[in-house]
Write an enzyme that holds these catalytic residues in place. Sequence first.
Site, PDB file in Angstrom:
ATOM      1  N   SER A   1       0.796  -1.232   0.000  1.00  0.00           N
ATOM      2  CA  SER A   1       0.000   0.000   0.000  1.00  0.00           C
ATOM      3  C   SER A   1       0.824   1.275   0.000  1.00  0.00           C
ATOM      4  O   SER A   1       0.314   2.337  -0.346  1.00  0.00           O
ATOM      5  CB  SER A   1      -0.929   0.018   1.220  1.00  0.00           C
ATOM      6  OG  SER A   1      -0.178  -0.085   2.417  1.00  0.00           O
TER       7      SER A   1
ATOM      8  N   ASP B   1      -2.921   8.024   8.432  1.00  0.00           N
ATOM      9  CA  ASP B   1      -3.901   7.153   9.078  1.00  0.00           C
ATOM     10  C   ASP B   1      -3.172   6.281  10.104  1.00  0.00           C
ATOM     11  O   ASP B   1      -2.044   6.579  10.491  1.00  0.00           O
ATOM     12  CB  ASP B   1      -4.691   6.331   8.049  1.00  0.00           C
ATOM     13  CG  ASP B   1      -3.822   5.357   7.256  1.00  0.00           C
ATOM     14  OD1 ASP B   1      -2.653   5.121   7.633  1.00  0.00           O
ATOM     15  OD2 ASP B   1      -4.319   4.808   6.238  1.00  0.00           O
TER      16      ASP B   1
ATOM     17  N   HIS C   1      -0.186   4.451   7.607  1.00  0.00           N
ATOM     18  CA  HIS C   1       0.583   5.069   6.533  1.00  0.00           C
ATOM     19  C   HIS C   1       1.004   6.494   6.871  1.00  0.00           C
ATOM     20  O   HIS C   1       0.205   7.265   7.404  1.00  0.00           O
ATOM     21  CB  HIS C   1      -0.247   5.100   5.242  1.00  0.00           C
ATOM     22  CG  HIS C   1      -0.787   3.768   4.850  1.00  0.00           C
ATOM     23  ND1 HIS C   1      -2.033   3.316   5.252  1.00  0.00           N
ATOM     24  CD2 HIS C   1      -0.239   2.771   4.115  1.00  0.00           C
ATOM     25  CE1 HIS C   1      -2.237   2.109   4.759  1.00  0.00           C
ATOM     26  NE2 HIS C   1      -1.161   1.747   4.074  1.00  0.00           N
TER      27      HIS C   1
END
Length: 369
Positions: free
Chosen positions: A55, A347, A350
């Site tokens: 991600s 978040d 990340h």
Amino acid sequence: MMFLSQSQAPSSFPSFYRTIIFSLFVVLYCQENNEAALVLPNNETIPAIFVFGDSIVDPGNNNNLKTIAKSNFLPYGRDFKAGPTGRFSNGKVPSDILAKEFGIKELVPAYLDPNLKLQDLLTGVSFASGAAGYDPITAQLANVLSMSDQLELFKEYITKIRSAVGEEKAATIISKGIYIVCCGSNDVSNTYFRTPIRRTHYDINSYSDFTASYASKFLQELYGIGARRIGLVGLPPIGCVPSQRTMGGGKNRDCYDDENQLASLCNAKLSSVIDHLKTVLTFPGTKLIFLDIYYPLLSLIQNPAKFGFEVTMKGCCGTGLIEASIFCNPLSIPQTCKDVSKYVFWDGYHPSEKAYEILTPIIVEGFRI
């Protein structure tokens, strides 16, 4: 991200901070002289950038997969000109920043974006899939694209560009392009410490060997397809990201030391993999680099004021304690911070775009010393 899906398909879960990739590629092309970082030896230009992993560098490949590892909705992308695209960030991800730095293009698109144009393909794409890992089970748990799936898509990509521009130009794009491989954190946070699947058979030392063996296999296959300039990004101090503090750091939400210990072991093994492959993958023009980003990120977390941050133990999205992926969603917006520039993390898993942009020159400068 630390969320597991009940899926039934190939794949992987998010891995962490690879922003630091610049340094990696600065060295890829400049380690033998002191010329500008954005130029290959003999002043060749860099035609394309190819990205594999999780991600940290997924710009939207998961958007149409049946997985909870998604981010194509607000508040993700709130500071991105195109809005939510599937990037796990408030803005750009490291591969975007790197592509611009090298003068290739502004953004690296997802290979599975249905709106891709030929020029997008010719200058490189990302095959990365949020929630991916080197361990094949990591991808299966999250129902995302495994590293093997990503390689298959790359082979498909090569067929497409050969058809579009011919064998010779395609070969140049493949051999002269930059390759980023950014993976491994999800193996630690999602597979090893969140399920019993591997812990019943491996202690942390043997599991780090296990994942490193898959990384080595991936790199050799990528090289066999034609990649020559490959940067392997190490794992961050994953136990210090907000969600992992919440899940394993006790009532004070300290860093989750067990996860950090495994991440450090993985880095040692991955570095050894690169050292070994340098001795056996020796075609002209080959550059293999391991970039350990563990301590640069840890420094940012431990010395936030030095970098203009105020908050390190929480993310900006929602409560900042655990939200990531589908748990950082429109319902989180009322609690989401107003000024993300004060936050190291966007978040619960990340970093923010600002953190990525700060980390990059720090590492680049470190490689110039």
